[in-house]
Structures are given as structure tokens and as C-alpha cells.
Enzyme design. Structure first.
Site, PDB file in Angstrom:
ATOM      1  N   LYS A  53      74.917  71.561 -32.248  1.00  0.00           N
ATOM      2  CA  LYS A  53      74.951  71.070 -30.869  1.00  0.00           C
ATOM      3  C   LYS A  53      76.279  70.345 -30.610  1.00  0.00           C
ATOM      4  O   LYS A  53      76.927  70.549 -29.584  1.00  0.00           O
ATOM      5  CB  LYS A  53      73.758  70.144 -30.596  1.00  0.00           C
ATOM      6  CG  LYS A  53      72.442  70.900 -30.475  1.00  0.00           C
ATOM      7  CD  LYS A  53      71.224  69.996 -30.523  1.00  0.00           C
ATOM      8  CE  LYS A  53      69.945  70.838 -30.559  1.00  0.00           C
ATOM      9  NZ  LYS A  53      68.724  70.078 -30.789  1.00  0.00           N
ATOM     10  N   GLN A  97      66.487  64.286 -31.546  1.00  0.00           N
ATOM     11  CA  GLN A  97      66.079  65.457 -32.333  1.00  0.00           C
ATOM     12  C   GLN A  97      64.678  65.243 -32.904  1.00  0.00           C
ATOM     13  O   GLN A  97      64.385  64.197 -33.482  1.00  0.00           O
ATOM     14  CB  GLN A  97      67.104  65.706 -33.456  1.00  0.00           C
ATOM     15  CG  GLN A  97      66.882  66.972 -34.249  1.00  0.00           C
ATOM     16  CD  GLN A  97      67.070  68.257 -33.425  1.00  0.00           C
ATOM     17  OE1 GLN A  97      67.826  68.293 -32.469  1.00  0.00           O
ATOM     18  NE2 GLN A  97      66.375  69.304 -33.806  1.00  0.00           N
ATOM     19  N   ASP A 120      66.574  67.800 -22.770  1.00  0.00           N
ATOM     20  CA  ASP A 120      65.592  68.661 -23.434  1.00  0.00           C
ATOM     21  C   ASP A 120      64.520  69.136 -22.449  1.00  0.00           C
ATOM     22  O   ASP A 120      63.770  70.061 -22.746  1.00  0.00           O
ATOM     23  CB  ASP A 120      64.869  67.879 -24.543  1.00  0.00           C
ATOM     24  CG  ASP A 120      65.438  68.142 -25.928  1.00  0.00           C
ATOM     25  OD1 ASP A 120      65.851  69.281 -26.185  1.00  0.00           O
ATOM     26  OD2 ASP A 120      65.442  67.194 -26.745  1.00  0.00           O
TER      27      ASP A 120
HETATM   28  N1  GUN Z   1      63.410  70.249 -32.684  1.00  0.00           N
HETATM   29  C1  GUN Z   1      63.210  71.583 -32.647  1.00  0.00           C
HETATM   30  N2  GUN Z   1      63.600  72.079 -31.456  1.00  0.00           N
HETATM   31  C2  GUN Z   1      64.039  71.042 -30.727  1.00  0.00           C
HETATM   32  C3  GUN Z   1      64.578  70.928 -29.416  1.00  0.00           C
HETATM   33  O1  GUN Z   1      64.712  71.894 -28.650  1.00  0.00           O
HETATM   34  N3  GUN Z   1      64.922  69.680 -29.031  1.00  0.00           N
HETATM   35  C4  GUN Z   1      64.770  68.601 -29.829  1.00  0.00           C
HETATM   36  N4  GUN Z   1      65.119  67.417 -29.359  1.00  0.00           N
HETATM   37  N5  GUN Z   1      64.274  68.672 -31.052  1.00  0.00           N
HETATM   38  C5  GUN Z   1      63.916  69.886 -31.495  1.00  0.00           C
END
Ligand code: GUN
Length: 298
Positions: A53, A97, A120
Site C-alpha cells: 500500500k 490493517q 476502507d
Molecule cells: N485485512 C485484509 N483485507 C483488508 C482490507 O481491505 N483492509 C484492512 N484494513 N485490513 C484488511
């Protein structure tokens, strides 16, 4: 291989070009989109996602910061960290996350993020707006899947979409998007989960089958129709002793036999994964525009 390969790298490259144009416009108005990612603990898979990211953000001109916190941090401390970022006008996107350590209530953390900065699209306000057909930000993985379908001109209107999995991150928001009375939606949606009876029979009814259950090679060729489009959301680590790392990443679909049968399929890696990140970048730019009252000209 019979199926058309739906190339998420190619589609995400197009989307990232569009994001870069928007970033350039924002920057010429003195606004630098800024995303802050919070990583709690040292889960190796999460660390890889967070690194990707950050790397993509930098490539697109989005300022990115990763805050790494110990797994032992208290819920209160994490909430204080979020509260500070909520108040910081230079921050446009906040992403925590998941998964979080057991002692932290994820729901409480998600609800603490300012909805305007919730890139998100996990906050109840943003989930509600999506459900009402008036979205502000979009859930990254489901929106990335819609982008793939759009790019390859795969019709969803009137089609039967079967989604395997009912998570808050993929299954539920995916169903929510595709059932809307709007462009690139209008589908009839079935959500299959652990208590569903006759999973195979339902999968065989799917025009579009979306697998998001986190089980390696769950979808086998006998569950897929010849004219079906198969979208594989899975990212599963399986042991592979003859590889340098000792493991490999596979999806929820048994790729080789299914790609010999279906009409189209996303690979893993290189399918849905790159789309999720590209959508996160788009959400960060959307949030930056919204928070700064940026008005597009021309
Ligand atoms: N863990 C797995 N997929 C995601 C996601 O799309 N966003 C976040 N914040 N954590 C994750």
C-alpha cells in the site's frame, strides 16, 4: 486453458493512471493527498499488504505514512492514535490493517475513524450510505471487482451472481453493490456461507461466481458452469517446499481445472489483489477532495 484471463494488473494500471491525474490536479492546488496506515503487531502477511500500500501510494504521488505499533498496545492507546489522526487536517485517509490482536475490539476501532477519512469504507456510516445506493467512499475489494467486470464489459444486469463468503470486507459489501439499481449492478445475488445447503448446486447456477471464503482451492471444476465468469478473491498461503520461500500464494479457486472450463477467470496473484490497492488509492484521493472542498474544473 480455455478461460479468458481477467488481468487485474492491466485494469489496475489504468485505474492508477486516472488516480495520478487527479493527484496532479490536487497538487497544483496545493493539496497533497495523504494516507496513514496503522499496522498493529507483526503478522507477516499484514506487513506485506501494508508495504504494498505504501509503495503504490508513493508511485502515484500520494504521501503515505505507516505507523507500526506493538501487538501489546492497549485499545485506549490505539484509539488515542486514531483520534490524533482524525484531527490532523493534513491526513485525508486512515486505514487500520486487520486483523487486530485479540484484546482489541475491531468494531470499536473502525467506529473511531472519522467517516470522512475511512478509506476502507468499513465505518457504519459509509456502509449505510453504500447500502442506500448513495456511496461516499467505496469498499476497495468489491469496487475493484466491479472495475474488472466493467473493463471486460461483463454484464451484471439480470445476471445471477453467487458470492461465496459473507465477510464485512468482501462478501456483504459485494452483495450490497451488485444488487443496487444502478449501472454495473442490477444483479440477482446469492450469498453462500458455512450454513448454506447445496453449495455446489447454487454455484452451478452462477453466471458470475465470486469466491471470498479464504479456503485454498475450494471451488473445483465440477462447481462451475462452462459459460461462468469466476472471480477469485482468495489469498491463501500453502506450503510449497520446492520454492525459495517454502510457500506459495493460491486463491480460493482450483485454478488449473477451473480455468480449463469457465469462460473467464481472475488469476491469483495478479487478479483482484492489485485492484484492491488501486481502489484504496482512488478512495484516498476522493477523501482528499472531499475534505478540502476541492472542486474539479473542466
Ligand atoms: N485485512 C485484509 N483485507 C483488508 C482490507 O481491505 N483492509 C484492512 N484494513 N485490513 C484488511
Amino acid at each position: 486453458m480455455k478461460a479468458l484471463l481477467l488481468d487485474g494488473k492491466e485494469v489496475s494500471a489504468r485505474l492508477k493512471e486516472k488516480v495520478t491525474v487527479q493527484v496532479t490536479r490536487l497538487k497544483s492546488s496545493g493539496i497533497t493527498p495523504r494516507l496513514v496506515v496503522i499496522l498493529v503487531g507483526d503478522d507477516p502477511a499484514s506487513a506485506v499488504y501494508v508495504r504494498n500500500k505504501a509503495r503504490t501510494s508513493e508511485k502515484l504521488g500520494i504521501q503515505s505514512e505507516t505507523i507500526t505499533l506493538k501487538a501489546t498496545i492497549s485499545e485506549k492507546e490505539l484509539l488515542a492514535c486514531i483520534s490524533k489522526l482524525n484531527r490532523d487536517d493534513t491526513v485525508h485517509g486512515i486505514l487500520v490493517q486487520l486483523p487486530l490482536p485479540q484484546h482489541i475490539n475491531s468494531e470499536k476501532i473502525i467506529e473511531a475513524i472519522l467517516p470522512d477519512k475511512d478509506v476502507d469504507c468499513f465505518h457504519p456510516r459509509n456502509v449505510g450510505l453504500l447500502m442506500l445506493g448513495k456511496p461516499y467512499l467505496l469498499p476497495c475489494t468489491p469496487a475493484g471487482i466491479v472495475e474488472i467486470l466493467k473493463y471486460y464489459k461483463i454484464e451484471t444486469s439480470g445476471k445471477h451472481v453467487v458470492i461465496l463468503g459473507r465477510s464485512n470486507i468482501v462478501g456483504k459489501p459485494m452483495a450490497n453493490m451488485l444488487v443496487q439499481k444502478s449501472a454495473h449492478a442490477n444483479a440477482t445475488v446469492t450469498v453462500v456461507h458455512s450454513r448454506t445447503k447445496n453449495i455446489k448446486a447454487l454455484c452451478l447456477q452462477a453466471d458470475i461466481l465470486i469466491a471470498a471464503i479464504g479456503k485454498a482451492a475450494f471451488v473445483t471444476a465440477d462447481m462451475v458452469r462452462e459459460d461462468a465468469v469466476v472471480i477469485d478473491v482468495g489469498i491463501n498461503r500453502v506450503e510449497a517446499p520446492d520454492t525459495p520461500r517454502g510457500y506459495k500464494i493460491v486463491g480460493d479457486v482450483d485454478f488449473i481445472p477451473v480455468s480449463g472450463k469457465a469462460a473467464a477467470i481472475t488469476p491469483v496473484p495478479g487478479g483482484v489483489g492489485p485492484m484492491t490497492i488501486a481502489m484504496l488509492m482512488q478512495n484516498t484521493v476522493t477523501a482528499a477532495k472531499h475534505l478540502t472542498n476541492f472542486i474539479e474544473h473542466g
